[in-house]
Scaffold this motif. Sequence first.
Motif, PDB file in Angstrom:
ATOM      1  N   THR A 174     -12.594  12.764 -10.373  1.00  0.00           N
ATOM      2  CA  THR A 174     -11.322  13.244  -9.834  1.00  0.00           C
ATOM      3  C   THR A 174     -10.321  12.097  -9.742  1.00  0.00           C
ATOM      4  O   THR A 174     -10.639  10.938 -10.009  1.00  0.00           O
ATOM      5  N   LEU A 175      -9.121  12.447  -9.305  1.00  0.00           N
ATOM      6  CA  LEU A 175      -8.040  11.478  -9.148  1.00  0.00           C
ATOM      7  C   LEU A 175      -7.723  11.277  -7.674  1.00  0.00           C
ATOM      8  O   LEU A 175      -7.621  12.241  -6.917  1.00  0.00           O
ATOM      9  N   MET A 176      -7.564  10.014  -7.288  1.00  0.00           N
ATOM     10  CA  MET A 176      -7.129   9.674  -5.930  1.00  0.00           C
ATOM     11  C   MET A 176      -5.817   8.903  -6.053  1.00  0.00           C
ATOM     12  O   MET A 176      -5.817   7.694  -6.254  1.00  0.00           O
ATOM     13  N   PRO A 177      -4.690   9.605  -5.979  1.00  0.00           N
ATOM     14  CA  PRO A 177      -3.408   8.947  -6.257  1.00  0.00           C
ATOM     15  C   PRO A 177      -2.904   8.101  -5.089  1.00  0.00           C
ATOM     16  O   PRO A 177      -3.178   8.392  -3.910  1.00  0.00           O
ATOM     17  N   TRP A 178      -2.168   7.067  -5.455  1.00  0.00           N
ATOM     18  CA  TRP A 178      -1.477   6.235  -4.464  1.00  0.00           C
ATOM     19  C   TRP A 178      -0.053   6.780  -4.317  1.00  0.00           C
ATOM     20  O   TRP A 178       0.669   6.941  -5.294  1.00  0.00           O
ATOM     21  N   ILE A 179       0.341   7.088  -3.077  1.00  0.00           N
ATOM     22  CA  ILE A 179       1.674   7.613  -2.798  1.00  0.00           C
ATOM     23  C   ILE A 179       2.519   6.482  -2.221  1.00  0.00           C
ATOM     24  O   ILE A 179       2.319   6.086  -1.056  1.00  0.00           O
ATOM     25  N   PRO A 180       3.422   5.924  -3.009  1.00  0.00           N
ATOM     26  CA  PRO A 180       4.189   4.750  -2.549  1.00  0.00           C
ATOM     27  C   PRO A 180       4.963   5.000  -1.268  1.00  0.00           C
ATOM     28  O   PRO A 180       5.025   4.137  -0.390  1.00  0.00           O
ATOM     29  N   SER A 181       5.572   6.187  -1.139  1.00  0.00           N
ATOM     30  CA  SER A 181       6.382   6.455   0.056  1.00  0.00           C
ATOM     31  C   SER A 181       5.547   6.487   1.330  1.00  0.00           C
ATOM     32  O   SER A 181       6.020   6.134   2.413  1.00  0.00           O
ATOM     33  N   ALA A 182       4.270   6.911   1.175  1.00  0.00           N
ATOM     34  CA  ALA A 182       3.375   6.949   2.338  1.00  0.00           C
ATOM     35  C   ALA A 182       2.589   5.660   2.484  1.00  0.00           C
ATOM     36  O   ALA A 182       2.055   5.359   3.558  1.00  0.00           O
ATOM     37  N   GLY A 183       2.501   4.900   1.387  1.00  0.00           N
ATOM     38  CA  GLY A 183       1.758   3.650   1.421  1.00  0.00           C
ATOM     39  C   GLY A 183       0.265   3.837   1.568  1.00  0.00           C
ATOM     40  O   GLY A 183      -0.406   3.012   2.206  1.00  0.00           O
ATOM     41  N   GLU A 184      -0.289   4.911   0.980  1.00  0.00           N
ATOM     42  CA  GLU A 184      -1.730   5.153   1.117  1.00  0.00           C
ATOM     43  C   GLU A 184      -2.271   5.974  -0.046  1.00  0.00           C
ATOM     44  O   GLU A 184      -1.529   6.660  -0.755  1.00  0.00           O
ATOM     45  N   LEU A 185      -3.594   5.861  -0.232  1.00  0.00           N
ATOM     46  CA  LEU A 185      -4.300   6.700  -1.188  1.00  0.00           C
ATOM     47  C   LEU A 185      -4.551   8.060  -0.565  1.00  0.00           C
ATOM     48  O   LEU A 185      -4.851   8.161   0.635  1.00  0.00           O
ATOM     49  N   LYS A 186      -4.432   9.106  -1.356  1.00  0.00           N
ATOM     50  CA  LYS A 186      -4.581  10.457  -0.836  1.00  0.00           C
ATOM     51  C   LYS A 186      -5.884  11.089  -1.329  1.00  0.00           C
ATOM     52  O   LYS A 186      -6.183  11.105  -2.515  1.00  0.00           O
ATOM     53  N   THR A 187      -6.655  11.623  -0.390  1.00  0.00           N
ATOM     54  CA  THR A 187      -7.943  12.242  -0.713  1.00  0.00           C
ATOM     55  C   THR A 187      -7.825  13.733  -1.010  1.00  0.00           C
ATOM     56  O   THR A 187      -8.762  14.330  -1.529  1.00  0.00           O
TER      57      THR A 187
END
Length: 542
Positions: A174-187
């Motif tokens: 699967t993909l665990m994207p990094w969200i720059p605006s939130a500053g975190e990896l999303k599960t």
Amino acid sequence: MARYIFITGGVVSSLGKGLGAAALAALLQARGYRCRLRKLDPYLNVDPGTMSPTQHGEVFVTDDGAETDLDLGHYERFSGRPANRQDNITTGRIYQDIIARERRGDYLGGTVQVIPHVTDAIKAFVLDGNEDYDFVLCEIGGTVGDIEAMPFLEAIRQLGNELPRQHAVYIHLTLMPWIPSAGELKTKPTQHSVKELRSIGIQPDLLMVRCDRPIPAGERRKLSLFCNVRETAVIPALDVRSIYEVPIAYHEAGLDAETLAAFGITDAPEPDISKWKAISSNIRNPEGEVTIAVVGKYTGLKDAYKSLIEALVHGGIVNRVKVNIEWIESEIFEKEDPTPYLEHVNGILVPGGFGERGAEGKIAAAGFARRHDVPYFGICFGMQMAVIEAARNLAGVEKASSTEFGPTPEPVVGIMTEWLRGNLLEKRMSGGDLGGTLRLGAYEARLAPGSKIAEIYGSERISERHRHRYEVNIDYRDRLEEKGMRFAGLSPDGVLPETVELDNHPWFIGVQYHPELKSRPFEPHPLFASFIGAAVERSRLV
């Protein structure tokens, strides 16, 4: 009895299931196990042979003449085991066989249904011919949730119940994207993908999580909790500099150990991955670099030339140089002078292709290489265009062309409707179906004693994989050889030109086959090793 590893994908495609499967097989082989890799493709095409390279990518051809998915190229390069037509199945092939059986009356009047008939056919394919293997790795194409993938997912779900306990393991990528605006990896994308997989009855044993940075401990625990897998079975799949570092990265992340643990195997020997470390070190620490211009017509999608790219890398490894590829759309040379694009490169490669679009640009590239002593490597269509260029500009055959582009008074390249495969005569219709009607698979060739290509191979008899419909016309041989273009390789019956080379040129070789398909990181193809070696010599002159 073989154990089965089923590898599925979620969230988005192109995350690297094929590469992950190949790397895991390499790690299991490094522990002494015998592995087989197979690809299950959900599309309705019988095979990818008629699909556009810009949509599907490269068509990988096996020795036995199967046109298959490009992932089989990864399988071969990482495992060293030659693939065959029984290592790739599509929905189209499954349905083609089922409908043929129904028409014959094999189902005795029964209603033919997806369950059990389609799923039974898929299971039979997965289980067939695995007696000599410890592990069979099956990659299911596409992503969970695709409607066309449902019969394949149902089939592997059933196999999980039908095989003995601890003989089936499911790995979900699967993909665990990094969200720059939130500053975190999303599960959440992984959670939803696993939820979709579990809804059809498959609980993954391991997660391979694609991400561009390490997964924090908290997010790893979260994935473990919400996806119902052991925390140690959440395997980060981080970006690496070279695909040949993937087995090392996966081993360090625990992929092979966790896979074996899921089977209840805890006493396996440690893998010897020294050769992977050595090749990664060579790639990271080159002693120089060369620039190769690839003049093609599918340059918008690099996967259309996947094996070619890797074969160039292999040639760089053996010469201890970094290979920089400059992608040039061949149509540019039909409008512009190629000199500004090619005068600085150390080698020119014109790959295979089909159709008239961009052909004159490839001819111009071959002509530039011939006139300026730039190493030239023409593969399949690239050989044909080099022969047409030489016929026009060396032998004076001004209207030299290919019948692939329409009627021509000088068919230097033309369609062949009959040829020998060993002692068997094969035929095709010039106006027949496109799929499966090319000259496909491994064919022998005889190389002329003393020729440059025989010297490169170290042999006068070779076997290489083909995929083409048109051939160079042997009737033009004498006129071309008088002008220095030698027909150095022929089919065993002497009818089909297999290789050409230019006398009095540093390195100018065309081949009708696809040598890139047989190149391996630990066994670079001799033609690519020699071509990059010639490019290194050229770099010292300019």
